[in-house]
Design an enzyme around this catalytic site. Sequence first.
Site, PDB file in Angstrom:
ATOM      1  N   HIS A   1       0.810  -1.221   0.000  1.00 17.67           N
ATOM      2  CA  HIS A   1       0.000   0.000   0.000  1.00 17.67           C
ATOM      3  C   HIS A   1       0.843   1.271   0.000  1.00 17.67           C
ATOM      4  O   HIS A   1       0.374   2.335   0.411  1.00 17.67           O
ATOM      5  CB  HIS A   1      -0.973  -0.010   1.193  1.00 17.67           C
ATOM      6  CG  HIS A   1      -1.994  -1.104   1.095  1.00 17.67           C
ATOM      7  ND1 HIS A   1      -2.743  -1.538   2.160  1.00 17.67           N
ATOM      8  CD2 HIS A   1      -2.387  -1.856   0.029  1.00 17.67           C
ATOM      9  CE1 HIS A   1      -3.565  -2.512   1.750  1.00 17.67           C
ATOM     10  NE2 HIS A   1      -3.357  -2.725   0.472  1.00 17.67           N
TER      11      HIS A   1
ATOM     12  N   SER B   1      -6.752  -7.350   9.609  1.00 21.35           N
ATOM     13  CA  SER B   1      -8.156  -7.757   9.606  1.00 21.35           C
ATOM     14  C   SER B   1      -8.499  -8.476   8.312  1.00 21.35           C
ATOM     15  O   SER B   1      -9.602  -8.993   8.162  1.00 21.35           O
ATOM     16  CB  SER B   1      -9.050  -6.531   9.762  1.00 21.35           C
ATOM     17  OG  SER B   1      -8.804  -5.625   8.702  1.00 21.35           O
TER      18      SER B   1
ATOM     19  N   CYS C   1       8.474  19.982 -11.468  1.00 19.96           N
ATOM     20  CA  CYS C   1       7.685  20.819 -12.383  1.00 19.96           C
ATOM     21  C   CYS C   1       7.367  22.178 -11.758  1.00 19.96           C
ATOM     22  O   CYS C   1       6.945  23.106 -12.457  1.00 19.96           O
ATOM     23  CB  CYS C   1       6.405  20.100 -12.812  1.00 19.96           C
ATOM     24  SG  CYS C   1       5.184  19.910 -11.500  1.00 19.96           S
TER      25      CYS C   1
HETATM   26  C1  BJW Z   1      -3.194  -6.821  16.517  1.00 17.27           C
HETATM   27  C2  BJW Z   1      -2.627  -6.021  17.481  1.00 17.27           C
HETATM   28  C3  BJW Z   1      -1.484  -6.507  18.059  1.00 17.27           C
HETATM   29  C4  BJW Z   1      -4.323  -4.979  16.802  1.00 17.27           C
HETATM   30  N1  BJW Z   1      -0.991  -7.684  17.680  1.00 17.27           N
HETATM   31  N2  BJW Z   1      -2.712  -7.984  16.162  1.00 17.27           N
HETATM   32  C5  BJW Z   1     -15.687  -5.136  -2.789  1.00 17.27           C
HETATM   33  C6  BJW Z   1     -15.140  -6.412  -2.751  1.00 17.27           C
HETATM   34  C7  BJW Z   1     -13.778  -6.630  -2.906  1.00 17.27           C
HETATM   35  C8  BJW Z   1     -12.924  -5.573  -3.107  1.00 17.27           C
HETATM   36  C9  BJW Z   1     -13.460  -4.323  -3.144  1.00 17.27           C
HETATM   37  C10 BJW Z   1     -14.815  -4.115  -2.992  1.00 17.27           C
HETATM   38  N3  BJW Z   1     -15.036  -2.764  -3.052  1.00 17.27           N
HETATM   39  C11 BJW Z   1     -13.855  -2.151  -3.253  1.00 17.27           C
HETATM   40  C12 BJW Z   1     -12.891  -3.090  -3.308  1.00 17.27           C
HETATM   41  C13 BJW Z   1     -11.452  -2.863  -3.495  1.00 17.27           C
HETATM   42  C14 BJW Z   1     -10.816  -2.174  -2.317  1.00 17.27           C
HETATM   43  C15 BJW Z   1     -11.168  -2.927  -1.035  1.00 17.27           C
HETATM   44  O1  BJW Z   1     -10.564  -3.897  -0.669  1.00 17.27           O
HETATM   45  N4  BJW Z   1     -12.142  -2.429  -0.299  1.00 17.27           N
HETATM   46  C16 BJW Z   1     -12.564  -3.093   0.916  1.00 17.27           C
HETATM   47  C17 BJW Z   1     -12.892  -2.055   1.949  1.00 17.27           C
HETATM   48  C18 BJW Z   1     -13.712  -4.009   0.578  1.00 17.27           C
HETATM   49  N5  BJW Z   1      -9.390  -2.254  -2.562  1.00 17.27           N
HETATM   50  C19 BJW Z   1      -8.780  -1.302  -3.215  1.00 17.27           C
HETATM   51  O2  BJW Z   1      -9.351  -0.293  -3.598  1.00 17.27           O
HETATM   52  C20 BJW Z   1      -7.329  -1.553  -3.530  1.00 17.27           C
HETATM   53  N6  BJW Z   1      -7.104  -1.340  -4.902  1.00 17.27           N
HETATM   54  C21 BJW Z   1      -7.711  -2.069  -5.832  1.00 17.27           C
HETATM   55  O3  BJW Z   1      -8.443  -2.992  -5.574  1.00 17.27           O
HETATM   56  O4  BJW Z   1      -7.410  -1.679  -7.095  1.00 17.27           O
HETATM   57  C22 BJW Z   1      -8.072  -2.323  -8.168  1.00 17.27           C
HETATM   58  C23 BJW Z   1      -7.787  -1.519  -9.404  1.00 17.27           C
HETATM   59  C24 BJW Z   1      -7.221  -2.151 -10.505  1.00 17.27           C
HETATM   60  C25 BJW Z   1      -6.973  -1.414 -11.655  1.00 17.27           C
HETATM   61  C26 BJW Z   1      -7.277  -0.066 -11.697  1.00 17.27           C
HETATM   62  C27 BJW Z   1      -7.820   0.564 -10.600  1.00 17.27           C
HETATM   63  C28 BJW Z   1      -8.075  -0.166  -9.449  1.00 17.27           C
HETATM   64  C29 BJW Z   1      -6.462  -0.558  -2.782  1.00 17.27           C
HETATM   65  C30 BJW Z   1      -6.547  -0.763  -1.320  1.00 17.27           C
HETATM   66  C31 BJW Z   1      -5.723   0.284  -0.620  1.00 17.27           C
HETATM   67  C32 BJW Z   1      -5.950   0.208   0.880  1.00 17.27           C
HETATM   68  N7  BJW Z   1      -5.341   1.286   1.451  1.00 17.27           N
HETATM   69  C33 BJW Z   1      -5.433   1.473   2.883  1.00 17.27           C
HETATM   70  C34 BJW Z   1      -5.270   2.964   3.151  1.00 17.27           C
HETATM   71  C35 BJW Z   1      -3.909   3.395   2.835  1.00 17.27           C
HETATM   72  C36 BJW Z   1      -3.765   4.748   3.352  1.00 17.27           C
HETATM   73  C37 BJW Z   1      -3.120   4.835   4.669  1.00 17.27           C
HETATM   74  O5  BJW Z   1      -2.400   3.966   5.157  1.00 17.27           O
HETATM   75  O6  BJW Z   1      -3.380   5.867   5.188  1.00 17.27           O
HETATM   76  O7  BJW Z   1      -4.461   0.676   3.542  1.00 17.27           O
HETATM   77  S1  BJW Z   1      -6.955   0.928   3.620  1.00 17.27           S
HETATM   78  C38 BJW Z   1      -6.229   0.447   5.139  1.00 17.27           C
HETATM   79  O8  BJW Z   1      -6.564  -0.947   5.296  1.00 17.27           O
HETATM   80  C39 BJW Z   1      -4.724   0.545   4.952  1.00 17.27           C
HETATM   81  C40 BJW Z   1      -4.281  -0.807   5.455  1.00 17.27           C
HETATM   82  O9  BJW Z   1      -3.046  -1.142   4.886  1.00 17.27           O
HETATM   83  C41 BJW Z   1      -5.400  -1.718   5.055  1.00 17.27           C
HETATM   84  C42 BJW Z   1      -5.462  -2.996   5.810  1.00 17.27           C
HETATM   85  O10 BJW Z   1      -5.761  -2.762   7.147  1.00 17.27           O
HETATM   86  P1  BJW Z   1      -5.060  -3.651   8.262  1.00 17.27           P
HETATM   87  O11 BJW Z   1      -3.612  -3.475   8.226  1.00 17.27           O
HETATM   88  O12 BJW Z   1      -5.576  -5.030   8.173  1.00 17.27           O
HETATM   89  O13 BJW Z   1      -5.554  -2.908   9.582  1.00 17.27           O
HETATM   90  P2  BJW Z   1      -6.900  -3.119  10.387  1.00 17.27           P
HETATM   91  O14 BJW Z   1      -7.021  -1.989  11.320  1.00 17.27           O
HETATM   92  O15 BJW Z   1      -8.039  -3.385   9.486  1.00 17.27           O
HETATM   93  O16 BJW Z   1      -6.646  -4.436  11.213  1.00 17.27           O
HETATM   94  C43 BJW Z   1      -5.699  -4.482  12.257  1.00 17.27           C
HETATM   95  C44 BJW Z   1      -5.719  -5.871  12.826  1.00 17.27           C
HETATM   96  O17 BJW Z   1      -4.675  -5.971  13.780  1.00 17.27           O
HETATM   97  C45 BJW Z   1      -7.018  -6.229  13.540  1.00 17.27           C
HETATM   98  O18 BJW Z   1      -7.420  -7.528  13.108  1.00 17.27           O
HETATM   99  C46 BJW Z   1      -6.631  -6.251  15.017  1.00 17.27           C
HETATM  100  O19 BJW Z   1      -7.335  -7.238  15.732  1.00 17.27           O
HETATM  101  C47 BJW Z   1      -5.173  -6.602  14.947  1.00 17.27           C
HETATM  102  N8  BJW Z   1      -4.349  -6.123  16.037  1.00 17.27           N
HETATM  103  N9  BJW Z   1      -3.420  -4.865  17.613  1.00 17.27           N
HETATM  104  C48 BJW Z   1      -1.680  -8.400  16.724  1.00 17.27           C
HETATM  105  N10 BJW Z   1      -0.857  -5.798  19.039  1.00 17.27           N
END
Ligand code: BJW
Length: 360
Positions: free
Chosen positions: A180, A294, A252
């Site tokens: 990401h 998650s 730019c």
């Molecule tokens: C612990 C702990 C401890 C706590 N020890 N554990 C419908 C179906 C399927 C897909 C889609 C859909 N609608 C849209 C989509 C696609 C979309 C998507 O997935 N959406 C979902 C919401 C459904 N995906 C995208 O848009 C991606 N791009 C894409 O698909 O492109 C296609 C394309 C092709 C060609 C042209 C154009 C497009 C891009 C996704 C980008 C995600 N970006 C983010 C934000 C980045 C900005 C930022 O960082 O500020 O990335 S979203 C956010 O979630 C961030 C994270 O990397 C990502 C994942 O979250 P993560 O890391 O899992 O965190 P949490 O908080 O969710 O979970 C934390 C976990 O830790 C929990 O389980 C806790 O229990 C645990 N925990 N403390 C161990 N101490």
Amino acid sequence: MSGNDQNLVASISLDGANGYGDVDTDDISIKSFTDSDVSSSEEETPKVNYLLSDTMLSSSSNLKSFQNHLIFSKRIIALVGAGLSASSGLPTFRGSGGMWRNYDAIDLATPEAFRANPSLVWQFYSARRSAALKARPNAGHYSLAELARIKNGDFLTLTQNVDGLSLRANHPSETLLDLHGNLFEVRCTGFLCNYTQMVFKQPLVPALADNDFPLISADIDDATVSTVDNKGYIDEKIKNIPLKELPICPKCKKDLLRPGIVWFGEPLPLKVIDTADNFLVQEKVDLILVIGTSCSVWPAAGYVDRVKSKGGKVAVFNIEADKEDVEHDGGWVFKGDAAKWLPIALEPVIGRNFIPRRCR
Ligand code: BJW
């Protein structure tokens, strides 16, 4: 793990000159502990109690069975999320304490949001940059980095984190894919300008120096919530910085820079996807470590099923793990802080003397 096992916890007492001590998983004894037994102060002692307390659940047979599989796993993937950096003090995105529980993620993490309000989005990312620079890698980051070194080309970390902490734990860069993007990358928004650069200077511009954007910490309190209105939108504390005072492309000299982050609706970098795909198709992946995520965002979440569908096993390290799903598939769940679990679970392969003293 049976229901009864959940009331049992394993304790490991570490003795040793380096403070991290000699852990033999054969010595794990099943015993009952409370949180108050857990010792975490750096000042303390040569004798460190490294406990699997009631916040760190697994039976010793679960740990043994995982470690046996780990030892015989030739090729391994780690899928990493925000939970890995939680004990470094960086907030997660969802769930209890998740930084986006009180903010609408779509408001801040889409290209549309940036176009509509670059001042707001830049203040958010500037605060995140500051927090990441102040944070330090934890024992979980160091454990994965060591596994990567030992497994050489047979290990790949797919990180969804943008905080740069894995690299700062000396994770070999060739086995670390930023799915990401990275908080410290900036890119020109100009259609014809290809400027991209890693910039660690903070703040990027003087207007972003006053970082009063509320970055919700793992402990949400009333003070933090009061900075957000009842719809979850940020209140007047956010400044309205004029465009010309936001980061402008030095190449730019015209268009705005944006954070080098993959926002919702944007494709992941092609090179990253290709490298991950190549690793997956070359040869069977025996094990995927699903750490602090998650698994709610795609395509990242899809890697778990891709490994499983070819016969690879899944081990989940998560503070809120839902163990039934994974254990029914013959996988493992280590419920608790990933930063505490990883050094223990990976110990038969990575040893124990590579973690800086302050993380032990
Ligand atoms: C612990 C702990 C401890 C706590 N020890 N554990 C419908 C179906 C399927 C897909 C889609 C859909 N609608 C849209 C989509 C696609 C979309 C998507 O997935 N959406 C979902 C919401 C459904 N995906 C995208 O848009 C991606 N791009 C894409 O698909 O492109 C296609 C394309 C092709 C060609 C042209 C154009 C497009 C891009 C996704 C980008 C995600 N970006 C983010 C934000 C980045 C900005 C930022 O960082 O500020 O990335 S979203 C956010 O979630 C961030 C994270 O990397 C990502 C994942 O979250 P993560 O890391 O899992 O965190 P949490 O908080 O969710 O979970 C934390 C976990 O830790 C929990 O389980 C806790 O229990 C645990 N925990 N403390 C161990 N101490």
